[in-house]
Design an enzyme around this catalytic site. Structure first.
Site, short mmCIF file in Angstrom:
data_model
loop_
_atom_site.label_atom_id
_atom_site.label_comp_id
_atom_site.label_asym_id
_atom_site.label_seq_id
_atom_site.Cartn_x
_atom_site.Cartn_y
_atom_site.Cartn_z
N ASN A 270 3.82 10.43 -6.65
CA ASN A 270 4.67 9.66 -7.57
C ASN A 270 3.78 9.27 -8.74
OD1 ASN A 270 6.28 7.92 -8.97
ND2 ASN A 270 6.29 6.30 -7.41
N TRP A 271 3.93 10.00 -9.83
CA TRP A 271 3.05 9.78 -10.97
C TRP A 271 3.45 8.57 -11.82
CZ3 TRP A 271 2.34 15.50 -13.03
CH2 TRP A 271 1.38 16.13 -12.24
N LYS A 272 4.60 8.00 -11.53
CA LYS A 272 5.05 6.83 -12.31
C LYS A 272 5.00 7.17 -13.80
CE LYS A 272 3.62 4.11 -8.39
NZ LYS A 272 3.23 2.84 -7.82
N HIS B 20 12.98 2.67 -6.08
CA HIS B 20 11.55 2.33 -5.94
C HIS B 20 11.34 0.85 -6.24
CE1 HIS B 20 7.24 2.17 -6.79
NE2 HIS B 20 7.15 3.22 -5.98
N GLU C 234 9.28 -0.68 -8.00
CA GLU C 234 9.09 -1.00 -9.42
C GLU C 234 10.43 -0.99 -10.18
OE1 GLU C 234 6.01 1.87 -10.02
OE2 GLU C 234 4.67 0.65 -8.79
N GLU D 151 7.81 1.38 1.84
CA GLU D 151 6.72 0.99 0.95
C GLU D 151 6.60 -0.53 0.92
OE1 GLU D 151 6.19 3.82 -2.49
OE2 GLU D 151 8.35 3.72 -2.38
N GLY E 65 0.34 -0.19 -5.16
CA GLY E 65 -0.46 -0.45 -6.34
C GLY E 65 -1.45 -1.60 -6.16
N SER F 186 -1.00 2.56 -1.27
CA SER F 186 -2.46 2.68 -1.12
C SER F 186 -2.90 3.82 -0.20
CB SER F 186 -3.05 1.35 -0.64
OG SER F 186 -2.76 0.33 -1.57
N GLY G 35 0.85 7.13 -5.05
CA GLY G 35 0.76 6.77 -6.48
C GLY G 35 -0.60 7.12 -7.04
P1 13P Z 1 -0.02 3.47 -4.78
O1 13P Z 1 -0.33 4.70 -3.94
O2 13P Z 1 -0.68 3.49 -6.11
O3 13P Z 1 -0.23 2.22 -4.00
O4 13P Z 1 1.55 3.54 -5.12
C1 13P Z 1 2.44 3.78 -4.07
C2 13P Z 1 3.79 4.07 -4.61
O5 13P Z 1 4.34 3.31 -5.38
C3 13P Z 1 4.42 5.31 -4.16
O6 13P Z 1 5.73 5.41 -4.61
#
Ligand code: 13P
Length: 259
Positions: free
Chosen positions: A9-11, A93, A95, A165, A171, A211, A232
């Site tokens: 997930n590159w956001k 998600h 976010e 998640e 994050g 993570s 992420g």
């Molecule tokens: P991180 O791997 O950066 O914690 O993010 C996880 C995430 O949001 C996957 O959708």
């Protein structure tokens, strides 16, 4: 058998050309026995699909509108995502919920619209759950998931992917804990079995996100109820990502070296 699924997930990272170069670098190095996908910014989807060519890399949308088309400035329709080559769409998600106030009701509309449009939802859920007792046993009800899956048939559910998640792990500086990943995924499966049935719940792929990195992916993926990872930060580096999608070969290599 649930096929493992590892997703980057590159956001809101990487431009179109960086995204295409990344696909070029990995497309001939994908493991055959797992599904691998990347969720880039929407504007990169089409070019990434072209770059991926005949490889079985899944190109995944990070969000979509529930509306079919019309006056919704700034939104992206499911039909356009399908046309651009997306085979899955992430919905709900953390976010999106936190920063863009997406409610469970809106996510539910998107899930139903995605199923109608022929694109498979990857539904993200966090640790909000309620404990309840059924026949003397503790069970868990994931309220978000219940609302978001309203109107989804057992047959449709089988193909949907769910990701667990926990908000404190996304994050964050926390290290992902494989036991917590397993407990959350197991409780979600049991909650699906309670509201649908065991057979269907047993077929749904449930991924862990939060993570995940090259150091912990093997242990997380070894858990029986964890069918994949949604990654992420650690997925942005091509060598890290290759290492993570090939975690099985790495494990075999380490075992051979230990003999
Ligand atoms: P991180 O791997 O950066 O914690 O993010 C996880 C995430 O949001 C996957 O959708």
């Amino acid at each position: 058998m649930r096929k493992p699924f590892i997703i980057a997930n590159w956001k809101m990272n990487k431009d179109v050309h960086e995204s295409m170069r990344f696909v070029e670098a990995i497309k001939n190095k994908l493991p055959v026995d797992q599904e691998i996908g990347i969720a880039p910014q929407a504007v990169s989807l089409y070019n990434m699909k072209l770059t991926a060519g005949n490889s079985n890399l899944q190109i995944i949308a990070q969000n979509a509108s529930a509306q079919a088309d019309g006056p919704y400035t700034g939104e992206i329709s499911l039909r356009t995502l399908v046309d651009a080559g997306a085979t899955y769409v992430m919905l709900g998600h953390l976010e999106r919920r936190r920063l863009f106030n997406e409610s469970n009701l809106v996510i539910n509309e998107k899930v139903l619209a995605a199923l109608d449009a022929g694109i498979t939802p990857i539904i993200c859920t966090d640790e909000e759950m309620v404990q309840t007792e059924i026949n003397g046993e503790i069970h868990y009800v994931f309220q978000q998931l219940k609302t978001v899956l309203n109107g989804v048939s057992p047959d449709q559910l089988k193909d949907i992917v769910i990701s667990y998640e926990p908000s404190w792990a996304v994050g964050s500086k926390h290290t992902a804990n494989p036991d917590i990943a397993e407990a959350g995924c197991r409780q979600i499966r049991q909650s699906l079995a309670d509201s649908y049935n065991y057979d269907v719940a047993d077929q749904v792929r449930i991924l862990y996100g939060g993570s995940v990195n090259p150091q912990n992916i093997q242990e997380i993926m070894a858990k029986p109820n964890v069918d994949g990872a949604l990654i992420g930060r650690a997925s942005l580096d091509v060598n890290n990502f290759l290492q993570m999608i090939n975690y099985q070969q790495q494990a075999q290599l380490q075992a051979a070296q230990a003999i």
